[in-house]
Design a protein around this motif. Structure first.
Motif, PDB file in Angstrom:
ATOM      1  N   UNK A  45      15.971 -12.376   2.530  1.00  0.00           N
ATOM      2  CA  UNK A  45      14.748 -12.609   1.768  1.00  0.00           C
ATOM      3  C   UNK A  45      13.691 -13.424   2.264  1.00  0.00           C
ATOM      4  N   UNK A  46      14.009 -14.062   3.474  1.00  0.00           N
ATOM      5  CA  UNK A  46      12.930 -14.666   4.227  1.00  0.00           C
ATOM      6  C   UNK A  46      12.752 -14.288   5.735  1.00  0.00           C
ATOM      7  N   UNK A  47      13.624 -14.430   6.362  1.00  0.00           N
ATOM      8  CA  UNK A  47      13.625 -13.884   7.679  1.00  0.00           C
ATOM      9  C   UNK A  47      13.226 -12.536   8.326  1.00  0.00           C
ATOM     10  N   UNK A  48      13.791 -11.714   7.611  1.00  0.00           N
ATOM     11  CA  UNK A  48      13.511 -10.479   7.950  1.00  0.00           C
ATOM     12  C   UNK A  48      11.895 -10.045   7.577  1.00  0.00           C
ATOM     13  N   UNK A  49      11.602 -10.403   6.229  1.00  0.00           N
ATOM     14  CA  UNK A  49       9.914 -10.132   6.066  1.00  0.00           C
ATOM     15  C   UNK A  49       9.178 -10.859   7.107  1.00  0.00           C
ATOM     16  N   UNK A  50       9.386 -12.153   7.469  1.00  0.00           N
ATOM     17  CA  UNK A  50       8.749 -12.795   8.308  1.00  0.00           C
ATOM     18  C   UNK A  50       8.685 -12.227   9.621  1.00  0.00           C
ATOM     19  N   UNK A  51       9.796 -11.365  10.139  1.00  0.00           N
ATOM     20  CA  UNK A  51       9.930 -10.823  11.366  1.00  0.00           C
ATOM     21  C   UNK A  51       9.177  -9.750  11.325  1.00  0.00           C
ATOM     22  N   UNK A  52       9.323  -8.792  10.394  1.00  0.00           N
ATOM     23  CA  UNK A  52       8.473  -7.654  10.033  1.00  0.00           C
ATOM     24  C   UNK A  52       7.076  -7.903  10.084  1.00  0.00           C
ATOM     25  N   UNK A  61       5.645  -1.605  16.131  1.00  0.00           N
ATOM     26  CA  UNK A  61       6.054  -0.640  14.786  1.00  0.00           C
ATOM     27  C   UNK A  61       7.248  -1.446  14.026  1.00  0.00           C
ATOM     28  N   UNK A  62       6.579  -2.211  13.060  1.00  0.00           N
ATOM     29  CA  UNK A  62       7.833  -2.894  12.326  1.00  0.00           C
ATOM     30  C   UNK A  62       8.556  -2.156  11.274  1.00  0.00           C
ATOM     31  N   UNK A  63       8.662  -0.878  11.534  1.00  0.00           N
ATOM     32  CA  UNK A  63       9.345   0.065  10.733  1.00  0.00           C
ATOM     33  C   UNK A  63      10.698   0.368  11.523  1.00  0.00           C
ATOM     34  N   UNK A  64      10.392   0.195  12.819  1.00  0.00           N
ATOM     35  CA  UNK A  64      11.496   0.143  13.747  1.00  0.00           C
ATOM     36  C   UNK A  64      12.737  -0.831  13.468  1.00  0.00           C
ATOM     37  N   UNK A 121      14.952 -16.265 -11.359  1.00  0.00           N
ATOM     38  CA  UNK A 121      14.072 -15.004 -11.585  1.00  0.00           C
ATOM     39  C   UNK A 121      13.446 -14.757 -10.133  1.00  0.00           C
ATOM     40  N   UNK A 122      12.975 -15.739  -9.324  1.00  0.00           N
ATOM     41  CA  UNK A 122      12.427 -15.710  -7.932  1.00  0.00           C
ATOM     42  C   UNK A 122      13.314 -14.985  -7.057  1.00  0.00           C
ATOM     43  N   UNK A 123      14.751 -15.659  -7.224  1.00  0.00           N
ATOM     44  CA  UNK A 123      15.551 -14.825  -6.059  1.00  0.00           C
ATOM     45  C   UNK A 123      15.779 -13.595  -6.410  1.00  0.00           C
ATOM     46  N   UNK A 124      15.988 -13.244  -7.749  1.00  0.00           N
ATOM     47  CA  UNK A 124      15.973 -11.771  -8.180  1.00  0.00           C
ATOM     48  C   UNK A 124      15.028 -10.813  -7.684  1.00  0.00           C
ATOM     49  N   UNK A 125      13.363 -11.379  -7.741  1.00  0.00           N
ATOM     50  CA  UNK A 125      12.309 -10.766  -7.312  1.00  0.00           C
ATOM     51  C   UNK A 125      12.450 -10.599  -5.884  1.00  0.00           C
ATOM     52  N   UNK A 126      12.917 -11.584  -4.889  1.00  0.00           N
ATOM     53  CA  UNK A 126      12.925 -11.659  -3.739  1.00  0.00           C
ATOM     54  C   UNK A 126      13.869 -10.569  -3.166  1.00  0.00           C
ATOM     55  N   UNK A 127      15.212 -10.358  -3.923  1.00  0.00           N
ATOM     56  CA  UNK A 127      16.185  -9.794  -3.533  1.00  0.00           C
ATOM     57  C   UNK A 127      15.628  -8.284  -3.659  1.00  0.00           C
ATOM     58  N   UNK A 128      15.073  -7.930  -5.029  1.00  0.00           N
ATOM     59  CA  UNK A 128      14.576  -6.384  -5.096  1.00  0.00           C
ATOM     60  C   UNK A 128      13.553  -5.962  -4.323  1.00  0.00           C
ATOM     61  N   UNK A 129      12.502  -7.007  -3.972  1.00  0.00           N
ATOM     62  CA  UNK A 129      11.385  -6.839  -3.294  1.00  0.00           C
ATOM     63  C   UNK A 129      11.416  -7.555  -2.164  1.00  0.00           C
ATOM     64  N   UNK A 130      12.025  -7.584  -1.163  1.00  0.00           N
ATOM     65  CA  UNK A 130      12.267  -8.531   0.108  1.00  0.00           C
ATOM     66  C   UNK A 130      10.767  -8.173   0.911  1.00  0.00           C
ATOM     67  N   UNK A 131      10.048  -6.936   0.768  1.00  0.00           N
ATOM     68  CA  UNK A 131       8.767  -6.857   1.723  1.00  0.00           C
ATOM     69  C   UNK A 131       7.650  -7.826   1.247  1.00  0.00           C
ATOM     70  N   UNK A 132       7.762  -8.163  -0.317  1.00  0.00           N
ATOM     71  CA  UNK A 132       6.884  -8.915  -0.922  1.00  0.00           C
ATOM     72  C   UNK A 132       7.329 -10.302  -0.919  1.00  0.00           C
ATOM     73  N   UNK A 133       8.567 -10.582  -0.592  1.00  0.00           N
ATOM     74  CA  UNK A 133       8.989 -12.024  -0.474  1.00  0.00           C
ATOM     75  C   UNK A 133       8.079 -12.802   0.633  1.00  0.00           C
TER      76      UNK A 133
END
Length: 134
Positions: A45-52, A61-64, A121-133
């Motif tokens: 929810x936090x570290x993967x989007x930050x790394x990307x 290439x963050x898609x890798x 609701x915030x956690x649910x949104x972050x889990x469903x949309x990790x790229x936007x978290x």
């Protein structure tokens, strides 16, 4: 792989065929990117989007970036692992605590309930949309 200091023992049991070490939270992303570690433990929810975002800012290439959920992992076994490894279920969850005063009066109880509802609701949104978290 590098993992959080408080989960080294668990990760060694899961990834018993690999060398698991404690990884400082402040440097683990750069340690992964510079090859110090071949993998790291990260919160989706936090570290993967930050790394990307970091990779994208560097022009990489963050898609890798491959993020594999730990549940269902085989611990790196080439034979598919044991049944116990293939059935990893973690008991981790977010905990929120309230003092008794927050539950003692109706208005405080309602405010606490609204806070918890918004948090979930915030956690649910972050889990469903990790790229936007964030």
């Amino acid at each position: 792989p590098g993992c959080h200091e408080d989960t080294v023992h668990l990760m060694k049991r899961i990834f018993h065929r690999q060398t698991v070490v404690a990884s400082p939270r402040g440097s683990k992303n750069t340690d992964l990117l510079n090859g110090t570690y071949n993998g790291i433990q990260a919160y989706t929810t936090t570290e993967i989007p930050a790394l990307r975002r970091f990779m994208k800012e560097k022009g990489w290439n963050h898609e890798d970036l491959v993020a594999t959920p730990l549940e269902g992992a085989t611990g790196g076994a080439t034979d598919g692992g044991t049944a116990a490894q293939e059935d990893i279920r973690l008991g981790y969850s977010q905990m929120l605590f309230l003092p008794d005063e927050c539950l003692s009066h109706h208005d405080r109880r309602e405010a606490s309930r609204a806070f918890l509802d918004a948090t979930f609701r915030g956690w649910d949104m972050a889990i469903r949309n990790p790229e936007e978290a964030i």
